[in-house]
Design a protein around this motif. Structure first.
Motif, PDB file in Angstrom:
ATOM      1  N   ASP A  28      -7.325   2.615 -23.326  1.00 34.11           N
ATOM      2  CA  ASP A  28      -8.635   2.890 -23.905  1.00 34.11           C
ATOM      3  C   ASP A  28      -8.852   2.117 -25.207  1.00 34.11           C
ATOM      4  OD1 ASP A  28      -9.088   4.618 -21.828  1.00 34.11           O
ATOM      5  OD2 ASP A  28      -8.609   6.430 -22.962  1.00 34.11           O
ATOM      6  N   ALA A  29      -7.785   1.966 -25.990  1.00 36.17           N
ATOM      7  CA  ALA A  29      -7.902   1.246 -27.262  1.00 36.17           C
ATOM      8  C   ALA A  29      -8.293  -0.211 -27.043  1.00 36.17           C
ATOM      9  CB  ALA A  29      -6.588   1.326 -28.030  1.00 36.17           C
ATOM     10  N   GLY A  30      -7.806  -0.805 -25.967  1.00 34.31           N
ATOM     11  CA  GLY A  30      -8.128  -2.202 -25.703  1.00 34.31           C
ATOM     12  C   GLY A  30      -9.495  -2.414 -25.103  1.00 34.31           C
ATOM     13  N   GLN A  31     -10.111  -1.365 -24.542  1.00 37.25           N
ATOM     14  CA  GLN A  31     -11.372  -1.537 -23.839  1.00 37.25           C
ATOM     15  C   GLN A  31     -12.543  -1.816 -24.769  1.00 37.25           C
ATOM     16  OE1 GLN A  31     -12.317   1.244 -20.743  1.00 37.25           O
ATOM     17  NE2 GLN A  31     -10.259   1.164 -19.858  1.00 37.25           N
ATOM     18  N   PHE A  32     -12.416  -1.518 -26.041  1.00 42.31           N
ATOM     19  CA  PHE A  32     -13.454  -1.916 -26.992  1.00 42.31           C
ATOM     20  C   PHE A  32     -13.627  -3.434 -26.976  1.00 42.31           C
ATOM     21  CE2 PHE A  32     -14.443  -3.449 -31.308  1.00 42.31           C
ATOM     22  CZ  PHE A  32     -15.697  -2.888 -31.480  1.00 42.31           C
ATOM     23  N   TYR A  33     -12.505  -4.140 -26.855  1.00 47.78           N
ATOM     24  CA  TYR A  33     -12.557  -5.606 -26.866  1.00 47.78           C
ATOM     25  C   TYR A  33     -12.812  -6.177 -25.471  1.00 47.78           C
ATOM     26  CZ  TYR A  33     -10.868  -5.253 -31.623  1.00 47.78           C
ATOM     27  OH  TYR A  33     -10.758  -4.960 -32.949  1.00 47.78           O
ATOM     28  N   THR A  34     -12.327  -5.516 -24.426  1.00 44.67           N
ATOM     29  CA  THR A  34     -12.639  -6.015 -23.085  1.00 44.67           C
ATOM     30  C   THR A  34     -14.139  -5.924 -22.819  1.00 44.67           C
ATOM     31  OG1 THR A  34     -12.115  -3.830 -22.151  1.00 44.67           O
ATOM     32  CG2 THR A  34     -10.369  -5.490 -22.112  1.00 44.67           C
ATOM     33  N   ASN A  35     -14.796  -4.903 -23.376  1.00 49.79           N
ATOM     34  CA  ASN A  35     -16.253  -4.818 -23.250  1.00 49.79           C
ATOM     35  C   ASN A  35     -16.930  -5.999 -23.926  1.00 49.79           C
ATOM     36  OD1 ASN A  35     -16.163  -2.455 -21.785  1.00 49.79           O
ATOM     37  ND2 ASN A  35     -16.436  -1.124 -23.569  1.00 49.79           N
TER      38      ASN A  35
END
Length: 418
Positions: free
Chosen positions: A119-126
């Motif tokens: 979940d922490a990485g999904q800010f950047y994958t978005n």
């Protein structure tokens, strides 16, 4: 079975991630080499665990974990050294989620920890999807592969290591480190501590792996005694009396001046913590309600503030975490990079100024906090769900301003739709 299942991840979504990374090229391709090294290092660690008993000595266990720790730090350092890269969001997505490999230190439920890192990485994958979905579908497939790796890793941990890393219990407990993976990836920088408590009361909402113990995180730390404080021991004010490891300059973002001696002192109502590097045993105890804690140019350090105090100021710090119980006024971040905070009690106001990368872990008691930010980026607030998990919400960085008919300004937030 466990070793084979992890290898299936490497041959499946992980192989696709490497393929798309090479296709994108540049910093993404170089970064993927470090990621490949980290996953193969963990594969070797799992192989050792499947063939031996758990080391009784904590030092032996940490020696086995050190190669994985080194690899994670190398991945995150690469991101920090390439902040101007056109693929910075790609690098950040990986860097924010790669601590998922630290699940081997988490007990009794490591699978939710892997999900938190995903979940922490999904800010950047978005952000990657928003920037590239109309330009190059390779980046979209790259994002899918990265998320799939972590999703399957979570399922793997849940199935084979439900309550924590399983050791075979057979054979002699290993004492050496994991053999290094085949050459090809650059040598990693110094290790990052990934140790975590095995106690049933683990709080995985903590900032770093070593904070997984929640409020019990201070139980193993050394207390700062009067002879260690400069106001009670004037001899410590002499720089020659302080031993400093290493030499050279700090990161350019924090000035080019040489390192100065680390400082931890109470000066009247002010606790001064300066130039600490790699120190995760900084504890402020016996502070009073009118006291202020001031951090300046600390790198890769953790500060625990116990009890109720007035305020905390974090100035020009990098990769530094602050854990506190109760603040009467505010905590301020100024000119920082990659900082994190967690409050177990109340904090009325959080101020973020000229800071890149700020993770804020709130408590139920602090949900009425006011957050004031300016000239900052990559800010996230993590709100507790009540079951030990957090909901991560990014703080807006973009705004739209229009002029009203009465010639006043009207400003609204531009939401990220990616």
């Amino acid at each position: 079975m466990s070793f084979s299942a992890f290898n299936d991840i490497l041959q499946g979504p992980f192989a696709q991630y490497l393929q798309y990374s090479r296709k994108i090229g540049g910093d993404v391709a170089q970064h993927s080499q470090l990621v490949e090294r980290a996953f193969h290092t963990q594969l070797q660690f799992l192989q050792i665990a499947s063939q031996s008993a758990k080391p009784a000595n904590q030092n032996d266990l940490m020696n086995l974990l050190k190669p994985t720790s080194d690899s994670i730090m190398a991945i995150q350092e690469f991101r920090e050294k390439n902040r101007t890269s056109p693929f910075f969001n790609h690098l950040s997505a990986v860097s924010e989620s790669i601590p998922a490999l630290g699940w081997v230190t988490v007990s009794p439920a490591p699978a939710p920890y892997v999900k938190e890192m995903n979940d922490a990485g999904q800010f950047y994958t978005n952000r990657v999807l928003k920037d590239w979905k109309e330009k190059d579908k390779t980046h979209v497939e790259w994002v899918k592969a990265l998320i799939q790796i972590l999703t399957e890793l979570q399922a793997f941990v849940k199935q084979h290591h439900t309550t924590g890393l399983v050791w075979s219990g057979k054979g002699a407990a290993p004492r050496g480190g994991v053999p290094p993976p085949p050459p090809g990836a650059p040598a990693p920088p110094p290790p990052m501590n990934l140790s975590a408590s095995a106690d049933p009361g683990v709080d995985r909402s903590a900032l770093f792996a070593q904070l997984n113990q929640g409020a019990e995180v201070t139980s193993h730390l050394k207390k700062v005694t009067p002879d260690m404080q400069t106001h009670k021991n004037p001899a410590l004010k002499n720089p020659s009396a302080v031993s400093v490891k290493g030499s050279g300059s700090t990161n350019n973002a924090f000035g080019s001046q040489p390192d100065k001696p680390p400082k931890f002192a109470r000066e009247g109502k002010k606790w001064v913590i300066e130039f600490q590097k790699g120190n995760h045993q900084l504890v402020v105890e016996d502070a009073e309600m009118n006291n202020v804690v001031y951090l300046y140019k600390c790198v890769d350090s953790t500060v625990i503030v116990k009890g109720k105090i007035n305020s905390i100021v974090v100035d020009a710090c990098k990769k530094t975490a602050v854990v506190c119980d109760y603040l009467v006024a505010t905590i301020e971040f100024i000119n920082c990079q990659s900082v994190q905070m967690q409050v177990f009690g109340k904090v009325p106001t959080i101020s973020i100024d000229k800071t890149d990368g700020c993770q804020i872990y709130l408590s139920q008691e602090s949900l009425d906090v006011e957050i004031v930010s300016s000239k900052s980026s990559e800010m996230n607030v993590l709100i507790p769900k009540g079951n030990g998990d957090y909901t991560e919400i990014p703080i807006p960085e973009q705004f739209k301003t229009t002029i009203r008919p009465n010639k006043t300004l009207h400003t609204v937030v531009i939401e990220n739709k990616g």
